[in-house]
Design a protein around this motif. Structure first.
Motif, mmCIF file in Angstrom:
data_model
loop_
_atom_site.group_PDB
_atom_site.id
_atom_site.type_symbol
_atom_site.label_atom_id
_atom_site.label_comp_id
_atom_site.label_asym_id
_atom_site.label_seq_id
_atom_site.Cartn_x
_atom_site.Cartn_y
_atom_site.Cartn_z
ATOM 1 N N SER A 52 0.853 -1.253 0.137
ATOM 2 C CA SER A 52 -0.106 0.002 0.184
ATOM 3 C C SER A 52 0.965 1.259 0.169
ATOM 4 C CB SER A 52 -1.248 0.110 1.137
ATOM 5 O OG SER A 52 -0.151 0.198 2.570
ATOM 6 N N TYR A 53 2.192 1.056 0.236
ATOM 7 C CA TYR A 53 3.255 2.277 0.209
ATOM 8 C C TYR A 53 3.502 2.491 -1.218
ATOM 9 C CZ TYR A 53 3.653 1.587 5.405
ATOM 10 O OH TYR A 53 3.451 1.548 6.667
ATOM 11 N N ALA A 54 3.451 3.907 -1.561
ATOM 12 C CA ALA A 54 3.747 4.022 -3.124
ATOM 13 C C ALA A 54 5.405 4.138 -3.241
ATOM 14 C CB ALA A 54 3.350 5.549 -3.267
ATOM 15 N N GLU A 55 5.694 3.877 -4.446
ATOM 16 C CA GLU A 55 7.230 3.733 -4.490
ATOM 17 C C GLU A 55 8.124 4.879 -3.979
ATOM 18 O OE1 GLU A 55 9.122 0.981 -5.203
ATOM 19 O OE2 GLU A 55 7.045 0.150 -5.297
ATOM 20 N N ASN A 56 7.360 6.185 -4.097
ATOM 21 C CA ASN A 56 8.263 7.267 -3.679
ATOM 22 C C ASN A 56 7.948 7.701 -2.188
ATOM 23 O OD1 ASN A 56 5.474 8.010 -3.830
ATOM 24 N ND2 ASN A 56 5.783 9.988 -4.733
ATOM 25 N N ASP A 57 7.270 6.833 -1.286
ATOM 26 C CA ASP A 57 7.046 6.786 -0.085
ATOM 27 C C ASP A 57 8.387 6.384 0.897
ATOM 28 O OD1 ASP A 57 6.008 6.553 2.677
ATOM 29 O OD2 ASP A 57 4.218 6.235 2.036
ATOM 30 N N LEU A 58 8.717 7.395 1.568
ATOM 31 C CA LEU A 58 9.978 7.072 2.171
ATOM 32 C C LEU A 58 9.887 6.227 3.220
ATOM 33 C CD1 LEU A 58 11.177 10.784 2.592
ATOM 34 C CD2 LEU A 58 12.049 9.172 0.822
ATOM 35 N N ARG A 59 8.850 5.839 3.916
ATOM 36 C CA ARG A 59 8.521 5.035 4.709
ATOM 37 C C ARG A 59 8.866 3.628 4.326
ATOM 38 N NH1 ARG A 59 2.684 7.174 6.482
ATOM 39 N NH2 ARG A 59 2.410 7.218 3.942
ATOM 40 N N LYS A 60 8.880 3.257 3.133
ATOM 41 C CA LYS A 60 8.722 1.985 2.583
ATOM 42 C C LYS A 60 10.248 1.422 2.502
ATOM 43 C CE LYS A 60 7.133 -0.565 -1.364
ATOM 44 N NZ LYS A 60 6.300 -0.838 -2.474
ATOM 45 N N VAL A 61 11.040 2.548 2.488
ATOM 46 C CA VAL A 61 12.616 2.138 2.723
ATOM 47 C C VAL A 61 12.984 2.490 4.236
ATOM 48 C CG1 VAL A 61 14.898 3.157 2.010
ATOM 49 C CG2 VAL A 61 12.964 3.102 0.409
ATOM 50 N N LEU A 115 2.218 14.198 5.197
ATOM 51 C CA LEU A 115 2.799 13.423 4.239
ATOM 52 C C LEU A 115 4.128 14.432 3.449
ATOM 53 C CD1 LEU A 115 -0.498 12.270 2.381
ATOM 54 C CD2 LEU A 115 1.045 10.937 3.966
ATOM 55 N N ILE A 116 4.020 15.526 3.628
ATOM 56 C CA ILE A 116 5.329 16.368 2.849
ATOM 57 C C ILE A 116 6.507 15.760 3.473
ATOM 58 C CG2 ILE A 116 5.349 18.181 4.599
ATOM 59 C CD1 ILE A 116 5.710 19.979 1.688
ATOM 60 N N LYS A 117 6.543 15.305 4.739
ATOM 61 C CA LYS A 117 7.783 14.618 5.410
ATOM 62 C C LYS A 117 7.696 13.204 5.022
ATOM 63 C CE LYS A 117 8.612 18.565 7.593
ATOM 64 N NZ LYS A 117 9.612 19.346 7.070
ATOM 65 N N ARG A 118 6.844 12.401 4.353
ATOM 66 C CA ARG A 118 6.845 10.894 4.282
ATOM 67 C C ARG A 118 7.001 10.621 2.616
ATOM 68 N NH1 ARG A 118 6.824 12.202 8.671
ATOM 69 N NH2 ARG A 118 5.817 11.261 10.412
ATOM 70 N N ILE A 119 6.898 11.829 1.870
ATOM 71 C CA ILE A 119 7.056 11.148 0.175
ATOM 72 C C ILE A 119 8.377 11.892 -0.070
ATOM 73 C CG2 ILE A 119 5.760 11.434 -1.927
ATOM 74 C CD1 ILE A 119 4.314 9.713 0.273
ATOM 75 N N ALA A 120 8.962 11.483 -0.911
ATOM 76 C CA ALA A 120 10.127 12.111 -1.755
ATOM 77 C C ALA A 120 9.874 13.294 -2.278
ATOM 78 C CB ALA A 120 10.675 11.070 -2.802
ATOM 79 N N THR A 121 10.602 14.489 -1.872
ATOM 80 C CA THR A 121 10.301 15.942 -2.168
ATOM 81 C C THR A 121 9.844 16.363 -3.434
ATOM 82 O OG1 THR A 121 11.619 16.542 -0.226
ATOM 83 C CG2 THR A 121 11.196 18.303 -1.826
ATOM 84 N N ALA A 122 10.978 15.569 -4.384
ATOM 85 C CA ALA A 122 10.621 15.934 -5.919
ATOM 86 C C ALA A 122 9.374 15.147 -6.505
ATOM 87 C CB ALA A 122 11.832 15.275 -6.540
#
Length: 184
Positions: free
Chosen positions: A24-33, A92-99
């Motif tokens: 359920s985490y998107a590829e650009n979701d930093l939590r996944k890593v 979310l701005i702190k959870r998703i890759a900025t770009a």
């Protein structure tokens, strides 16, 4: 059960994460890593505790992320959709890759609440809140999951209105009071 035994059972290396949750985490979701580690068998475990250590003592206090999610949920339930999206975006701005961060904008209370509860599920991982969330949401048809677990060849289910959600009152309390035992 001893504290040591409990810590061993809840150790990050033993807490396998549901693949549906992980996906359920998107590829650009930093939590996944940041949160997960892939095991040799293809499953995923939580890397460590809230503070980044691998001690196996998971954080279970209230934190800023949970406060933003509570505020967002309350605003969505009150029909304050713009505030709800602002609250969620602050997190979310702190959870998703900025770009690749795209702010969320909702067109209805239902859409806002749906997205907020999905993010709550992903954010509150191993924080000791899932059971209370399931219990409080089980009376809402759109958010009441059917819990399923497979042990060996047998599948166990807990339906939203099942009496097994009720916690039994300790026998000593029943005996020393006029309380009636919870129906189970």
């Amino acid at each position: 059960m001893s504290t040591l035994m409990l810590q061993f059972q809840l150790a990050p290396s033993r807490c396998k994460i549901d693949t549906i949750l992980y996906n359920s985490y998107a590829e650009n979701d930093l939590r996944k890593v940041i949160l997960f580690k892939k095991n040799t068998d293809g499953s995923y475990t939580v890397k460590g505790s809230y503070d980044g250590s691998y001690a196996g003592a998971f954080f279970n206090g209230i934190a800023t992320d949970e406060q933003y999610l509570i505020l967002a949920e309350c605003n969505a339930r009150m029909g304050l959709i713009e505030k709800a999206s602002s609250n969620l975006n602050t997190l979310l701005i702190k959870r998703i890759a900025t770009a690749s961060f795209i702010p969320k904008h909702f067109t209805s209370n239902a859409e806002a609440l749906d997205e907020i509860l999905k993010e709550r599920r992903k954010e509150m991982i191993v924080r000791g809140l899932r059971w209370s969330d399931i219990r409080r949401l089980r009376k809402e048809p759109n958010y009441s999951p059917i819990l399923k677990r497979k042990l060996g060849n047998k599948i166990f289910e807990l339906l939203p209105n099942d009496k097994r959600y009720n916690t039994l009152i300790p026998t000593k309390i029943i005996q020393s009071s006029n309380l009636t035992q919870n129906d189970r």
